[in-house]
Design an enzyme around this catalytic site. Sequence first.
Site, PDB file in Angstrom:
ATOM      1  N   ASN A  60      36.950  90.165  75.215  1.00  0.00           N
ATOM      2  CA  ASN A  60      37.796  90.613  74.103  1.00  0.00           C
ATOM      3  C   ASN A  60      39.248  90.847  74.562  1.00  0.00           C
ATOM      4  OD1 ASN A  60      38.692  92.203  71.547  1.00  0.00           O
ATOM      5  ND2 ASN A  60      36.743  91.236  71.046  1.00  0.00           N
ATOM      6  N   ARG A  61      39.995  91.633  73.782  1.00  0.00           N
ATOM      7  CA  ARG A  61      41.451  91.643  73.932  1.00  0.00           C
ATOM      8  C   ARG A  61      41.981  92.804  74.756  1.00  0.00           C
ATOM      9  NH1 ARG A  61      39.963  89.568  69.252  1.00  0.00           N
ATOM     10  NH2 ARG A  61      40.899  87.585  68.648  1.00  0.00           N
TER      11      ARG A  61
ATOM     12  N   HIS B 218      39.455  87.397  76.493  1.00  0.00           N
ATOM     13  CA  HIS B 218      38.301  86.809  77.188  1.00  0.00           C
ATOM     14  C   HIS B 218      38.595  86.314  78.598  1.00  0.00           C
ATOM     15  CE1 HIS B 218      35.986  87.421  73.660  1.00  0.00           C
ATOM     16  NE2 HIS B 218      36.154  86.274  73.053  1.00  0.00           N
TER      17      HIS B 218
ATOM     18  N   HIS C 237      28.770  84.968  74.962  1.00  0.00           N
ATOM     19  CA  HIS C 237      29.413  84.623  73.688  1.00  0.00           C
ATOM     20  C   HIS C 237      28.611  83.554  72.930  1.00  0.00           C
ATOM     21  CE1 HIS C 237      32.601  84.075  70.809  1.00  0.00           C
ATOM     22  NE2 HIS C 237      33.446  84.837  71.482  1.00  0.00           N
ATOM     23  N   SER C 238      27.292  83.742  72.831  1.00  0.00           N
ATOM     24  CA  SER C 238      26.489  82.778  72.056  1.00  0.00           C
ATOM     25  C   SER C 238      26.737  82.946  70.569  1.00  0.00           C
ATOM     26  CB  SER C 238      25.003  82.982  72.349  1.00  0.00           C
ATOM     27  OG  SER C 238      24.708  82.494  73.634  1.00  0.00           O
ATOM     28  N   TYR C 239      26.796  81.820  69.878  1.00  0.00           N
ATOM     29  CA  TYR C 239      26.887  81.785  68.419  1.00  0.00           C
ATOM     30  C   TYR C 239      25.490  81.415  67.906  1.00  0.00           C
ATOM     31  CZ  TYR C 239      32.059  81.209  68.728  1.00  0.00           C
ATOM     32  OH  TYR C 239      33.407  81.349  68.962  1.00  0.00           O
TER      33      TYR C 239
ATOM     34  N   GLU D  56      28.302  90.197  70.627  1.00  0.00           N
ATOM     35  CA  GLU D  56      28.801  90.257  72.007  1.00  0.00           C
ATOM     36  C   GLU D  56      28.719  91.697  72.482  1.00  0.00           C
ATOM     37  OE1 GLU D  56      32.774  88.266  71.800  1.00  0.00           O
ATOM     38  OE2 GLU D  56      32.002  87.734  69.832  1.00  0.00           O
TER      39      GLU D  56
END
Length: 343
Positions: free
Chosen positions: A80-81, A106, A175-177, A308
Site C-alpha cells: 500500500n501507500r 507497493h 495481492h490476489s484478485y 490484502e
Amino acid sequence: MTEVSHQQWGQVCGRGAVDLWVLTSPQVRVEVLTLGAIIRSVCSRGSDGQMQDVVLGYDDLEGYLSDQRYLGAVVGRVANRIAGGRFVVDGKDYQLDINNGPNALHGGLLGFNKAIWFAKAVEGGVQLSHTSPDGDQGYPGEVHVSVTYTLQGETLTAEYQAVSSKTTPINLTNHSYFNLAGQGAADIYDHQMSISAESFLPVDNSMIPTGEIKAVEGTPFDLRKPVLIGPRLKEVPGPGFDHNFCLSSPGDTWAERHAARVSHPASGRVLEVSTSQPGVQFYTANFLDGVTGKGGAKYGKHSSFCLETQNWPDAVNQPSFPDCLLCPGEKYLHVTRFTFTTV
Ligand code: BGC
C-alpha cells in the site's frame, strides 16, 4: 495429503529461470510462480463438484513481467501507500520512488513482485526466499524475506518472515484478485461479502489515510453481516472499495483473527480469510480497465476483489497506527490463511 511438484515455466533474459510450483490437495489445486511469489491459480470446487480457477492471472510469463496491477503477487517491502514516498527512521530522512500519484505504492518500481525468488520444497508446500539489498527502492537495510505457501485440505496458508540489518518499515501481503464464479465472470456483483471489522480508515484524495479511525456502524463500510456487493458498491463514494478495514486496534497483541468471509451463492463457493495482521485492504478492482488475462479474458472494473491482509497504510508516518518498523535482531512474522469451501 498434499502433493507438491515443480517445473520450469520460463526464462527472464539475463535473470534466470522462473519455475511453476503446483500444490494439490484432494480439495484444492494451487499454482505458485517463483517470479514475485505469485499465486497464479487456485482451483476450488463449487457445490456441483466442478473445479474452477478463482484467481485472476495471465497465460504466460510475459503477462506477469509487464503486469502493473500486482495480479497474485507478494508485494513489499511495504504494501500500500506511503505519503509522498517519505519517512523518517532513526532521525534520518528517506525518499522512495514515487509511483502512484504523489505517493509510493507497493514497494516501488521494482518491488518484491518483480523479484525472482529462491524456492525450496517444504512439507505440503513451497518456501520462497528473497534478499532485498540495503537501499533497495530507497529503503534502509538488507532484508531477508521468505513466504511459505502450504496447502492442507481446503486451506492455503501464507506465512511471511523477514529480518533486516537496519531498522526499516515492512508490510507484506499477497495481492490476489478473486472471483469465486471462476474465469470469464464479468463482475463480483453477485458475491456476498463480510469483513470482521468495527472500523475502517477514511482516505484523502490521494488515497492516504486521514488518520481518523472511523466506526463502520451506520456507513456503507459496515460489512459485519454479509451484504450483496453489487448494490453496496453503489453506496460507496468513489469508484468502489479500496480501504483498510481495521481487524484489531493499535497495541493489540499478535494473534490470528477472522478477517473476512465471501460467498458466491450461484456456485456455492466460499472463501474465508484469517490473519495475524491488524488490517485488510478490501479492494474491488476499481482500476482494472480491460487487462487481457487468462485465456484472453478481459478483466475490467469490479471484475474481482482483493483481500490484502496488512498493516495499516502509511503506518510509518502515522504514530497512532500499529508499529510497522522491523529493527535488527527482530523477526517479522505474518500468517494469513485462505480457506476454500462450499455453502
Ligand atoms: C491499492 C489500489 C491499487 C491496487 C493495485 C491496491 O492495494 O489499494 O489503490 O490500485 O492495489 O495496484
